[in-house]
Motif scaffolding. Structure first.
Motif, PDB file in Angstrom:
ATOM      1  N   THR B 200      10.468  34.651   1.163  1.00 45.26           N
ATOM      2  CA  THR B 200      11.838  35.016   0.812  1.00 45.26           C
ATOM      3  C   THR B 200      12.773  34.694   1.969  1.00 45.26           C
ATOM      4  O   THR B 200      13.881  34.192   1.777  1.00 45.26           O
ATOM      5  N   PHE B 201      12.312  34.981   3.194  1.00 46.92           N
ATOM      6  CA  PHE B 201      13.127  34.703   4.378  1.00 46.92           C
ATOM      7  C   PHE B 201      13.379  33.202   4.510  1.00 46.92           C
ATOM      8  O   PHE B 201      14.494  32.766   4.790  1.00 46.92           O
ATOM      9  N   GLU B 202      12.328  32.410   4.260  1.00 49.65           N
ATOM     10  CA  GLU B 202      12.462  30.940   4.321  1.00 49.65           C
ATOM     11  C   GLU B 202      13.492  30.446   3.320  1.00 49.65           C
ATOM     12  O   GLU B 202      14.322  29.583   3.621  1.00 49.65           O
ATOM     13  N   LEU B 203      13.426  31.020   2.107  1.00 51.27           N
ATOM     14  CA  LEU B 203      14.368  30.628   1.057  1.00 51.27           C
ATOM     15  C   LEU B 203      15.803  30.925   1.481  1.00 51.27           C
ATOM     16  O   LEU B 203      16.702  30.104   1.331  1.00 51.27           O
ATOM     17  N   ALA B 204      16.006  32.134   2.009  1.00 52.47           N
ATOM     18  CA  ALA B 204      17.348  32.538   2.419  1.00 52.47           C
ATOM     19  C   ALA B 204      17.860  31.632   3.540  1.00 52.47           C
ATOM     20  O   ALA B 204      19.018  31.210   3.550  1.00 52.47           O
ATOM     21  N   LEU B 205      16.965  31.313   4.473  1.00 48.51           N
ATOM     22  CA  LEU B 205      17.344  30.487   5.617  1.00 48.51           C
ATOM     23  C   LEU B 205      17.693  29.065   5.170  1.00 48.51           C
ATOM     24  O   LEU B 205      18.708  28.492   5.589  1.00 48.51           O
ATOM     25  N   ALA B 206      16.845  28.532   4.286  1.00 51.03           N
ATOM     26  CA  ALA B 206      17.091  27.168   3.801  1.00 51.03           C
ATOM     27  C   ALA B 206      18.397  27.109   3.015  1.00 51.03           C
ATOM     28  O   ALA B 206      19.074  26.081   2.989  1.00 51.03           O
ATOM     29  N   GLY B 207      18.747  28.231   2.381  1.00 53.35           N
ATOM     30  CA  GLY B 207      19.995  28.276   1.615  1.00 53.35           C
ATOM     31  C   GLY B 207      21.216  28.075   2.489  1.00 53.35           C
ATOM     32  O   GLY B 207      22.239  27.559   2.032  1.00 53.35           O
TER      33      GLY B 207
END
Lengths: 84, 487
Positions: B200-207
């Motif tokens: 989830t953190f990766e997704l938020a960061l990539a966003g």
């Protein structure tokens, strides 16, 4: 930011118009509007001659069609410093 | 000054953005009470899979919690609760309450009828479930078929039964419904974060990358194209660039406001955005599934950067999620967890949404102090950023962080907290998605493209030749290799 005068701002398709219970000013551009408002304030005489008046112009969002309101509900507000 | 946003709390009771927060948080809190052993959301109805020729209400419909209830009683209570809440919002927003109530009721009935039809086994059941339902064939479209059917029904009404569409228009509020659904989605992401925090953190960061791309890459390219090739005015170019590049109607309005454009300009651009968003919503999910069936997160993120308006993006993300999972199960032999592809498209979009206030503020500074320089005369208030901040994001983040906090600080509560949360982020969220699909179709009238000539051509070129390919490339760079957890 403190304003000496608060007015509502709309656009009728041709003119920008500001309204206050005791005055109305209009212009094709915002610059023209500011000039017209300055003139009206001078004529009314509520503020001393040669003074600076800060005017808050709050855009009345009812100007925008109803169907757009679900996407956004703010256009813009202006603070304008007028020299009488 | 009734329609003026004067104070920081202006619009809290009267705007759809805030009412999405209130509707979202009411159900969020109701679901949360499962921690204390209460079930305040068990009345919610949900759909079940049924087989043609063997229909029964018990199979097609059921209560999520109150098992002893007849399915139709559960549906009736669902109608009453959501009717009361939405009518309360409609009254506060000063909509025509009688027309809203009538329109809402028809939308609700159509939505559930379509939803039940979409759950017929030949359409929905995956290949692994054929034996369970006694099927010899099936389309294996998952829940995506219900969404597509809802969209088709809405589009038929919006384009061929315009009188009826006009009647429904008071209640057909796709942005309101989808923003409420996104608050519910915050709960789902909170729960998913418990299971896969780093992902989830990766997704938020990539966003975040998407935000930079939308503002610093798309915008200048489209602005230059508008000015140099299409010879549009500075104002029209700026409004159109924001609409195509950033977050659709909200960005077009915010930019037009920032540069003090005549209101007719963003209104025209907004019509274009809404219609093109519908075209994207129809075309892109199937296209991405066909050309990149093994890139679920890349496809979701690309969708978030490409599809304008929150409603169309979330709707497209939901269809993509269903289509890609059904396809992966049938052809790749892998079962991905529901919601991750949708989440990747929405997280990307929400980042873009949040920064529109800042971008509009910067544009306002440039316009007031450089382009139309009137030294010492006009000032731009920082509060303009807040006025343009999408408030539904607050509800979404609150729901997300509360469930993450429960998992972190009180893991022993996770089990009971999940019971109520699953009803809100499951059937309730999906119902709001379904309502969005029907509504977005109802308000889309393709005949409005007539007379848009140059603007429509520019929009089409910018969208399909610039935004879509670059968005896909950037999504691939930042999300390549990311796969959703398996179910």
């Amino acid at each position: 930011m403190k304003a000496d005068l608060e007015v509502s701002l709309i656009h009728d398709g041709t003119y920008w118009i500001v309204r206050h219970p005791t005055l109305e000013a209009r212009g094709r551009t915002l610059s023209e509007l500011d000039q017209d408002l300055t003139q009206r304030l001078r004529e009314k005489g509520d503020f001393p001659a040669s003074s600076q008046v800060t005017v808050f112009m709050g855009f009345d969002y009812d100007t925008i069609p109803t169907w757009i309101r679900q996407y956004a509900y703010h256009y813009f507000n202006r603070y304008v410093l007028l020299r009488l | 000054m009734a329609g003026v946003n004067r104070r920081w709390y202006s619009g809290m009771a009267t705007t759809e953005d805030w009412w999405a927060v209130w509707l979202g948080l009411i159900m969020f809190l109701a679901g949360l009470t499962s921690i204390w052993g209460w079930d305040l959301v068990g009345w919610m109805a949900k759909t079940g899979t049924w087989v043609w020729g063997d229909f029964s209400w018990d199979k097609a419909l059921k209560a999520t919690g109150y098992q002893e209830w007849h399915p139709l009683l559960s549906l009736l209570v669902t109608y009453l609760v959501f009717t009361a809440l939405t009518c309360l919002g409609a009254a506060a927003m000063k909509l025509n309450l009688k027309r809203f109530f009538a329109g809402w009721t028809l939308l609700f009935v159509m939505t559930w009828a379509v939803w039940i039809m979409g759950h017929e086994a030949h359409f929905k059941a995956s290949v692994n479930e054929f034996d369970k339902y006694g099927l010899s064939w099936g389309l294996s479209l998952g829940g995506g078929f219900s969404y597509m059917l809802a969209l088709v029904v809405g589009l038929v009404i919006g384009n061929f039964f315009k009188g009826f569409a006009e009647f429904l228009r008071e209640a057909a509020k796709p942005e309101w419904f989808i923003k409420t659904a996104i608050v519910y989605l915050g709960i789902k992401i909170g729960l998913m974060s418990i299971e896969a925090a780093s992902f989830t953190f990766e997704l938020a960061l990539a966003g975040i990358a998407a935000t930079f791309v939308a503002y610093l890459l798309f915008w200048p390219i489209v602005y230059t194209l508008s000015r140099r090739v299409f010879r549009l005015s500075r104002e029209a170019s700026a409004v159109l660039s924001s609409g195509i590049s950033i977050c659709g109607v909200s960005a077009a309005i915010a930019t037009a406001g920032a540069i003090r454009a005549r209101p007719v300009l963003p209104v025209m651009v907004s019509m274009l955005i809404v219609i093109f968003a519908m075209i994207e919503l129809i075309v892109l999910p199937g296209f991405y599934t066909a050309v990149a069936p093994n890139q679920p997160i890349v496809n979701g993120a690309a969708m978030g950067m490409t599809v304008k308006t929150d409603g169309a993006d979330a709707a497209a993300g939901a269809i993509l999620d269903e289509l890609m999972r059904a396809n992966a199960e049938a052809n790749l032999g892998v079962v991905w967890q529901e919601g991750w592809i949708l989440t990747s498209s929405i997280v990307t979009k929400i980042w873009i949404d949040m920064f529109i206030g800042v971008w509009a503020f910067l544009l306002a500074l440039v316009w007031v102090y450089k382009v139309e320089r009137q030294p010492g005369q006009s000032k731009v208030g920082v509060i303009e950023i807040w006025h343009r901040f999408p408030k539904f994001v607050l509800g979404y983040l609150l729901a997300w962080f509360v469930y993450m906090a429960i998992a972190t600080l009180g893991p022993e509560l996770s089990g009971t907290a999940t019971q109520g949360a699953e009803v809100v982020e499951g059937p309730m969220r999906k119902m709001m998605f379904m309502l969005t699909f029907v509504s977005i179709g109802v308000i889309t009238d393709f005949s409005k493209l007539k007379g848009m000539g140059k603007l429509a051509l520019l929009y089409a070129i910018a969208l399909f030749a610039i935004i879509a390919p670059i968005a896909y490339g950037v999504a691939w760079i930042f999300h390549h290799g990311m796969m959703p957890p398996t179910a």
